[in-house]
Enzyme design. Structure first.
Site, short mmCIF file in Angstrom:
data_model
loop_
_atom_site.label_atom_id
_atom_site.label_comp_id
_atom_site.label_asym_id
_atom_site.label_seq_id
_atom_site.Cartn_x
_atom_site.Cartn_y
_atom_site.Cartn_z
N ALA A 1 0.88 -1.18 0.00
CA ALA A 1 0.00 0.00 0.00
C ALA A 1 0.92 1.23 0.00
CB ALA A 1 -0.91 -0.05 1.21
N MET B 1 2.68 3.05 2.03
CA MET B 1 3.96 3.04 2.74
C MET B 1 4.92 2.01 2.14
SD MET B 1 4.09 5.33 5.09
CE MET B 1 5.40 4.82 6.19
N SER C 1 -2.88 -9.20 -2.30
CA SER C 1 -3.58 -9.16 -3.59
C SER C 1 -2.57 -8.70 -4.64
CB SER C 1 -4.78 -8.24 -3.53
OG SER C 1 -4.41 -7.02 -2.92
N LYS D 1 -1.13 -3.50 7.40
CA LYS D 1 -1.96 -2.92 8.46
C LYS D 1 -1.52 -3.50 9.81
CE LYS D 1 -6.84 -1.75 8.12
NZ LYS D 1 -6.54 -0.59 7.30
N ASN E 1 2.94 0.38 12.35
CA ASN E 1 2.81 1.05 13.65
C ASN E 1 2.35 0.07 14.71
OD1 ASN E 1 3.66 3.71 13.74
ND2 ASN E 1 1.79 4.45 12.73
N SER F 1 8.85 6.96 10.55
CA SER F 1 8.06 8.18 10.57
C SER F 1 8.34 9.03 9.35
CB SER F 1 8.35 9.01 11.83
OG SER F 1 7.62 10.22 11.76
N GLY F 2 7.33 9.76 8.94
CA GLY F 2 7.50 10.67 7.81
C GLY F 2 6.37 10.51 6.80
N LYS G 1 9.21 5.02 18.65
CA LYS G 1 8.29 5.57 17.65
C LYS G 1 6.99 6.02 18.31
CE LYS G 1 6.25 6.62 13.73
NZ LYS G 1 5.00 6.09 13.48
N HIS H 1 7.68 9.22 20.06
CA HIS H 1 7.78 10.24 18.99
C HIS H 1 6.37 10.74 18.63
CE1 HIS H 1 7.16 11.20 14.74
NE2 HIS H 1 8.36 11.72 14.72
N ASN H 2 5.45 9.82 18.44
CA ASN H 2 4.09 10.23 18.08
C ASN H 2 3.42 11.00 19.21
OD1 ASN H 2 4.70 8.67 15.84
ND2 ASN H 2 2.64 7.83 15.68
N GLU I 1 4.68 14.36 19.14
CA GLU I 1 4.04 15.02 17.99
C GLU I 1 2.66 15.57 18.39
OE1 GLU I 1 4.08 12.48 14.42
OE2 GLU I 1 1.95 12.93 14.17
N LYS J 1 -5.49 8.30 15.81
CA LYS J 1 -5.42 6.88 15.45
C LYS J 1 -5.02 6.03 16.64
CE LYS J 1 -4.56 6.75 10.50
NZ LYS J 1 -3.47 6.52 9.54
N HIS K 1 -2.22 4.91 55.61
CA HIS K 1 -1.27 4.54 54.56
C HIS K 1 0.18 4.86 54.93
CE1 HIS K 1 -4.36 3.16 51.93
NE2 HIS K 1 -4.96 4.34 51.85
P1 NDP Z 1 -2.53 0.08 5.40
O1 NDP Z 1 -2.32 0.22 6.84
O2 NDP Z 1 -3.71 0.71 4.76
O3 NDP Z 1 -2.53 -1.48 5.03
C1 NDP Z 1 -2.77 -1.96 3.73
C2 NDP Z 1 -1.84 -3.11 3.41
O4 NDP Z 1 -2.01 -4.17 4.36
C3 NDP Z 1 -2.14 -3.69 2.05
O5 NDP Z 1 -0.93 -4.08 1.45
C4 NDP Z 1 -3.00 -4.91 2.42
O6 NDP Z 1 -3.00 -5.91 1.44
C5 NDP Z 1 -2.29 -5.37 3.64
N1 NDP Z 1 -3.09 -6.27 4.46
C6 NDP Z 1 -4.17 -5.94 5.21
N2 NDP Z 1 -4.65 -7.03 5.85
C7 NDP Z 1 -3.86 -8.09 5.49
C8 NDP Z 1 -3.83 -9.47 5.82
N3 NDP Z 1 -4.71 -9.98 6.68
N4 NDP Z 1 -2.87 -10.22 5.25
C9 NDP Z 1 -1.98 -9.70 4.42
N5 NDP Z 1 -1.94 -8.40 4.06
C10 NDP Z 1 -2.87 -7.60 4.60
O7 NDP Z 1 -1.22 0.56 4.58
P2 NDP Z 1 -0.24 1.80 4.81
O8 NDP Z 1 0.72 1.69 3.70
O9 NDP Z 1 -0.96 3.07 5.04
O10 NDP Z 1 0.50 1.46 6.18
C11 NDP Z 1 1.26 0.28 6.37
C12 NDP Z 1 1.76 0.25 7.79
O11 NDP Z 1 2.61 1.37 8.01
C13 NDP Z 1 0.67 0.34 8.86
O12 NDP Z 1 1.03 -0.46 9.95
C14 NDP Z 1 0.70 1.80 9.26
O13 NDP Z 1 0.24 1.99 10.59
C15 NDP Z 1 2.18 2.10 9.13
N6 NDP Z 1 2.52 3.49 8.91
C16 NDP Z 1 1.78 4.27 8.11
C17 NDP Z 1 2.09 5.59 7.91
C18 NDP Z 1 1.28 6.42 7.01
O14 NDP Z 1 1.54 7.63 6.94
N7 NDP Z 1 0.32 5.86 6.29
C19 NDP Z 1 3.26 6.20 8.54
C20 NDP Z 1 4.05 5.28 9.30
C21 NDP Z 1 3.66 3.99 9.49
P3 NDP Z 1 -4.11 -5.91 0.27
O15 NDP Z 1 -3.60 -4.95 -0.76
O16 NDP Z 1 -4.13 -7.31 -0.21
O17 NDP Z 1 -5.41 -5.48 0.88
#
Ligand code: NDP
Length: 476
Positions: A11, A13, A34, A75, A102, A128-129, A182, A185-186, A189, A260, A452
């Site tokens: 996704a 990140m 997927s 996630k 996270n 982070s970022g 981390k 840090h949050n 923030e 969050k 006490h």
């Molecule tokens: P999401 O948190 O939206 O997660 C989506 C990803 O997780 C997709 O690749 C999805 O696969 C996969 N996924 C979800 N459920 C499952 C499962 N049961 N089995 C396998 N894969 C699964 O993506 P982000 O990129 O936003 O964040 C990723 C991580 O980074 C999270 O933990 C988030 O907290 C952390 N993070 C995010 C930041 C941000 O700014 N967004 C900053 C710092 C950290 P599929 O495509 O198949 O659905």
């Protein structure tokens, strides 16, 4: 040819981290539950570097050089466990699994212990970022073993933000240390954002300035000691006009701050550790309060002060005072956060070097700021510093700011502008300074109603007064 590093979870990140690795000359194995995300990445960015896409986890694992280095970027929570469960049977001793999501540091400790049983390294890593940082250079906070870091560190350091030629990435400490840092840090923030928001509110509803003017004030502040990413973006947000209505953007947004949960984790953990992170706690509560619609609706008609604005000469002076109060309160919030890192480190035996944390936050992350150089220097001068407030530089800054800080908090109270962050920071400062705290009275109350016991200032031992009897003192 085998890949140097793999990323599963593509996704926003994961995709950007994978591209960042590739842009730095690493061969990157790709996988996502997927397959559509994998093909989309290849179609759009495949030309950017050496990618090795896989449709299945088994192919993905097979495409990596040993010891394998795999970054999970899915996630947080159950999905992370699901991916780990799928990966582990495919891995071999010495392989390194990185969780860049996270995660809560206690989950990381649990996962690290479980993977250690299989001879695998588990490296919970704070990143982070946001989306942009992941691509352009984030701040990276890896935990896990020193051995894992020897193999993984150079790769992570190559993609991290660089400040003055140093990467914003270092080995934080064992098991959950990276995710713990981390989390704090949050939390910091949250506190920093709250303080900036209060400064805005004071300039708006105390000094009577318009958002565009306040944006200019923040830009000026950003050129000096308050220079930071958060001040910079605040000026951008305040300077923005809503296209649909022509009104300041900040006036058309609903005033309910969402969260969050990492701020809440920071406060929950601080409560467990007994560390007073009042700035972070007030920031989390302020967000909750803003979202308490029914409560706010019910309270709207409560009486406030009759005096509600400063005159224009006072308003100009006030803006300078607010800058001082913001700087002082920010020092307190960071000092509290660093104390939490030290307390966590002591509790879990992590041996975290606090100065190094300030150093890796100087770039890439949301709280990046000029001021972190000062924090690093403070811990370099004295690694055992009990609080940043007593470091020479910060002590001087607080000393110079304190009159203005007190004027701001009292003016805010008189005008009825809520400043939970500024006020709690000042109370913390004065509490630490105090020769005697009313805690002595609280000990008396506790002894009165619950036997006490208390300790005396002049003798060792534990004592109880027979409050209901002749009020004589007994040693317990
Ligand atoms: P999401 O948190 O939206 O997660 C989506 C990803 O997780 C997709 O690749 C999805 O696969 C996969 N996924 C979800 N459920 C499952 C499962 N049961 N089995 C396998 N894969 C699964 O993506 P982000 O990129 O936003 O964040 C990723 C991580 O980074 C999270 O933990 C988030 O907290 C952390 N993070 C995010 C930041 C941000 O700014 N967004 C900053 C710092 C950290 P599929 O495509 O198949 O659905």
């Amino acid at each position: 040819q085998s890949a140097d590093i793999g990323v599963t979870g593509l996704a926003v990140m994961g995709r950007n981290l994978a591209r960042n690795f590739a842009r730095h000359g690493h061969r990157v194995a790709l996988h996502n539950r997927s397959t559509a995300r994998t093909s989309a990445l290849m179609a759009e960015f495949g030309h950017e570097g050496a990618f090795v896409p896989s449709e299945t986890m088994a192919q993905f694992v097979a495409s990596l050089a040993r010891p394998r280095r795999i970054v999970i970027m899915v996630k947080a929570g159950e999905p992370t466990d699901a991916v780990i469960d799928e990966l582990v049977p495919l891995l071999e001793e010495g392989d390194i699994v990185v969780d860049g999501g996270n995660a809560h540091f206690l989950d990381t400790r649990r996962r690290e212990a479980a993977l250690r049983e299989h001879g695998l390294h588990f490296v919970g890593t704070g990143i982070s970022g946001g989306e942009e940082g992941a691509l352009e250079g984030p701040s990276i906070m890896p935990g896990g073993t020193a051995q894992a870091y020897r193999s993984l560190g150079p790769l992570l350091e190559s993609i991290a933000a660089q400040v003055d030629g140093r990467p914003c990435c270092t080995h934080v400490g064992p098991d959950g240390a990276g995710h713990f840092v981390k989390m704090v840090h949050n939390g910091i923030e949250y506190a920093d954002m709250q303080l900036i928001a209060e400064a805005y509110d004071l300039l708006r509803h105390g000094a009577g300035r318009q958002p565009a003017e306040i944006a200019r004030t923040f830009r000026t502040w950003n050129e000096d000691r308050l220079n930071s990413y958060l001040i910079e973006i605040t000026a951008e947000v305040l300077g923005h006009t809503d296209a649909a209505t022509g009104r300041p953007f900040v006036d058309i947004v609903q005033d309910r701050a969402e969260q969050k949960g990492t701020g809440r984790w920071t406060v929950q953990t601080a409560l467990e550790l007994g560390v007073p992170v009042s700035g972070i706690a007030e920031a989390v509560f302020a967000r909750s309060l803003s979202g308490s619609v029914t409560l706010r609706e019910a309270a709207r008609e409560l009486p406030g002060p009759t005096e509600t604005w400063l005159d224009s000469a006072a308003a100009d002076r006030f803006a300078g005072d607010v800058e001082q109060a913001l700087y002082a309160s920010k020092i307190v919030a960071y000092a509290q956060g660093f104390n939490q890192i030290q307390a966590g480190s002591a509790e879990y035996g992590w041996q975290i070097a606090p100065g190094a944390m300030a150093s890796i936050w100087r770039g890439g992350c949301i709280i990046r700021a000029k001021f972190l150089d000062r924090i690093e220097a403070a811990y370099q001068a004295d690694a055992q510093l009990p609080t940043l407030l007593t470091d020479e530089y910060f002590r001087k800054a607080l000393g110079e700011a304190q009159s203005a800080w007190r004027r701001v908090v009292s003016t805010a109270a008189q005008l009825g502008v809520p400043v939970p962050g500024f006020a709690t920071a000042l109370a913390y400062y004065d509490s630490l300074r105090a020769g005697r705290l009313p805690a002595a009275l609280i000990q008396g109350q506790r002894d009165f109603f619950g036997a006490h016991t208390y300790r005396r200032i002049d003798r060792d031992g534990v004592f109880h007064t027979l409050w209901a009897g002749d009020r004589s003192e007994q040693e317990r």
